[in-house]
Motif scaffolding. Structure first.
Motif, mmCIF file in Angstrom:
data_model
loop_
_atom_site.group_PDB
_atom_site.id
_atom_site.type_symbol
_atom_site.label_atom_id
_atom_site.label_comp_id
_atom_site.label_asym_id
_atom_site.label_seq_id
_atom_site.Cartn_x
_atom_site.Cartn_y
_atom_site.Cartn_z
ATOM 1 N N ILE A 4 9.370 0.103 -10.642
ATOM 2 C CA ILE A 4 10.578 0.163 -11.473
ATOM 3 C C ILE A 4 11.762 -0.444 -10.737
ATOM 4 O O ILE A 4 12.521 -1.245 -11.290
ATOM 5 N N ILE A 5 11.914 -0.088 -9.462
ATOM 6 C CA ILE A 5 13.008 -0.634 -8.656
ATOM 7 C C ILE A 5 12.870 -2.158 -8.537
ATOM 8 O O ILE A 5 13.846 -2.897 -8.645
ATOM 9 N N GLY A 6 11.643 -2.636 -8.328
ATOM 10 C CA GLY A 6 11.408 -4.073 -8.225
ATOM 11 C C GLY A 6 11.772 -4.808 -9.498
ATOM 12 O O GLY A 6 12.374 -5.879 -9.462
ATOM 13 N N LYS A 7 11.424 -4.224 -10.659
ATOM 14 C CA LYS A 7 11.753 -4.848 -11.939
ATOM 15 C C LYS A 7 13.256 -4.868 -12.173
ATOM 16 O O LYS A 7 13.800 -5.846 -12.690
ATOM 17 N N MET A 8 13.936 -3.801 -11.771
ATOM 18 C CA MET A 8 15.393 -3.764 -11.906
ATOM 19 C C MET A 8 16.032 -4.828 -11.013
ATOM 20 O O MET A 8 16.930 -5.567 -11.448
ATOM 21 N N ALA A 9 15.566 -4.916 -9.766
ATOM 22 C CA ALA A 9 16.113 -5.904 -8.838
ATOM 23 C C ALA A 9 15.847 -7.320 -9.344
ATOM 24 O O ALA A 9 16.730 -8.179 -9.289
ATOM 25 N N LEU A 10 14.643 -7.567 -9.846
ATOM 26 C CA LEU A 10 14.308 -8.890 -10.357
ATOM 27 C C LEU A 10 15.202 -9.267 -11.532
ATOM 28 O O LEU A 10 15.665 -10.406 -11.635
ATOM 29 N N THR A 11 15.490 -8.317 -12.399
ATOM 30 C CA THR A 11 16.378 -8.574 -13.529
ATOM 31 C C THR A 11 17.764 -8.984 -13.040
ATOM 32 O O THR A 11 18.358 -9.948 -13.531
ATOM 33 N N LEU A 12 18.294 -8.257 -12.050
ATOM 34 C CA LEU A 12 19.615 -8.594 -11.513
ATOM 35 C C LEU A 12 19.607 -9.955 -10.824
ATOM 36 O O LEU A 12 20.557 -10.731 -10.951
ATOM 37 N N ILE A 13 18.527 -10.251 -10.112
ATOM 38 C CA ILE A 13 18.427 -11.533 -9.410
ATOM 39 C C ILE A 13 18.368 -12.679 -10.412
ATOM 40 O O ILE A 13 19.033 -13.703 -10.242
ATOM 41 N N GLU A 14 17.577 -12.515 -11.478
ATOM 42 C CA GLU A 14 17.440 -13.588 -12.467
ATOM 43 C C GLU A 14 18.714 -13.788 -13.285
ATOM 44 O O GLU A 14 18.959 -14.882 -13.784
ATOM 45 N N ARG B 222 0.858 -1.187 0.000
ATOM 46 C CA ARG B 222 0.000 0.000 0.000
ATOM 47 C C ARG B 222 0.889 1.230 0.000
ATOM 48 O O ARG B 222 1.339 1.689 1.039
ATOM 49 N N LYS B 223 1.155 1.720 -1.187
ATOM 50 C CA LYS B 223 2.011 2.899 -1.325
ATOM 51 C C LYS B 223 1.152 4.155 -1.211
ATOM 52 O O LYS B 223 0.009 4.169 -1.651
ATOM 53 N N PRO B 224 1.716 5.220 -0.636
ATOM 54 C CA PRO B 224 0.964 6.475 -0.583
ATOM 55 C C PRO B 224 0.788 7.067 -1.973
ATOM 56 O O PRO B 224 1.340 6.572 -2.950
ATOM 57 N N LYS B 225 0.019 8.120 -2.055
ATOM 58 C CA LYS B 225 -0.254 8.760 -3.341
ATOM 59 C C LYS B 225 1.018 9.305 -3.976
ATOM 60 O O LYS B 225 2.048 9.419 -3.339
ATOM 61 N N GLY B 226 0.901 9.664 -5.231
ATOM 62 C CA GLY B 226 2.041 10.204 -5.953
ATOM 63 C C GLY B 226 2.683 9.135 -6.805
ATOM 64 O O GLY B 226 2.032 8.196 -7.251
ATOM 65 N N TYR B 227 3.959 9.292 -7.011
ATOM 66 C CA TYR B 227 4.691 8.392 -7.905
ATOM 67 C C TYR B 227 5.349 7.227 -7.181
ATOM 68 O O TYR B 227 6.076 6.455 -7.798
ATOM 69 N N SER B 228 5.125 7.081 -5.896
ATOM 70 C CA SER B 228 5.854 6.060 -5.146
ATOM 71 C C SER B 228 5.564 4.647 -5.648
ATOM 72 O O SER B 228 6.471 3.829 -5.741
ATOM 73 N N ALA B 229 4.322 4.323 -5.986
ATOM 74 C CA ALA B 229 4.002 2.977 -6.474
ATOM 75 C C ALA B 229 4.738 2.704 -7.784
ATOM 76 O O ALA B 229 5.298 1.618 -7.975
ATOM 77 N N GLN B 230 4.755 3.680 -8.671
ATOM 78 C CA GLN B 230 5.457 3.520 -9.946
ATOM 79 C C GLN B 230 6.961 3.392 -9.724
ATOM 80 O O GLN B 230 7.620 2.561 -10.333
ATOM 81 N N ASN B 231 7.504 4.209 -8.823
ATOM 82 C CA ASN B 231 8.938 4.141 -8.531
ATOM 83 C C ASN B 231 9.320 2.791 -7.940
ATOM 84 O O ASN B 231 10.328 2.188 -8.337
ATOM 85 N N PHE B 232 8.523 2.289 -6.985
ATOM 86 C CA PHE B 232 8.817 0.992 -6.390
ATOM 87 C C PHE B 232 8.688 -0.131 -7.419
ATOM 88 O O PHE B 232 9.433 -1.096 -7.377
#
Length: 117
Positions: free
Chosen positions: A79-89, A67-77
């Protein structure tokens, strides 16, 4: 200009627990002329990748439950999650991604190896 193909795909999905079936219709356009089976294979491959990505983000990072607060935080998280997943895979260790994340959380040397710092 350049439109060569208009596709209409009817997809049926059955939910195993309830047995309920839903049908959806999707439309695609393309500048290529191919046989229906080629388009179908390409579209199914695309959705397989999308579903795998979203499943991994939800299972490993619990993205749907966050549950991210309003604004761009959900989108930012996201993007970070996709980057981390790419590195992990990309890591070649023969252990599941969930164990790689857990190991990286507790071991700074493994985290550096995993994320190539």
């Amino acid at each position: 200009p350049g439109l060569a193909t208009l596709l209409r795909i009817e997809a049926r999905r059955m939910e195993k627990p309830t047995g309920k079936t839903t049908t959806s219709t999707r439309y695609y356009i393309s500048s290529k002329k191919e046989k229906a089976r080629v388009f179908n294979a390409n579209i199914r491959a695309h959705w397989r990748i999308e579903n795998h990505l979203h499943c991994m983000l939800d299972v490993l990072f619990k993205e749907d439950a966050s549950r991210k607060p309003k604004g761009y935080s959900a989108q930012n998280f996201s993007i970070i999650g996709k980057m981390a997943l790419t590195l992990i895979e990309r890591n070649t260790d023969k252990i599941p991604e969930s164990q790689k994340i857990q190991r990286a959380a507790y071991n700074s040397q493994y985290r550096e190896k995993l994320f190539n710092f």
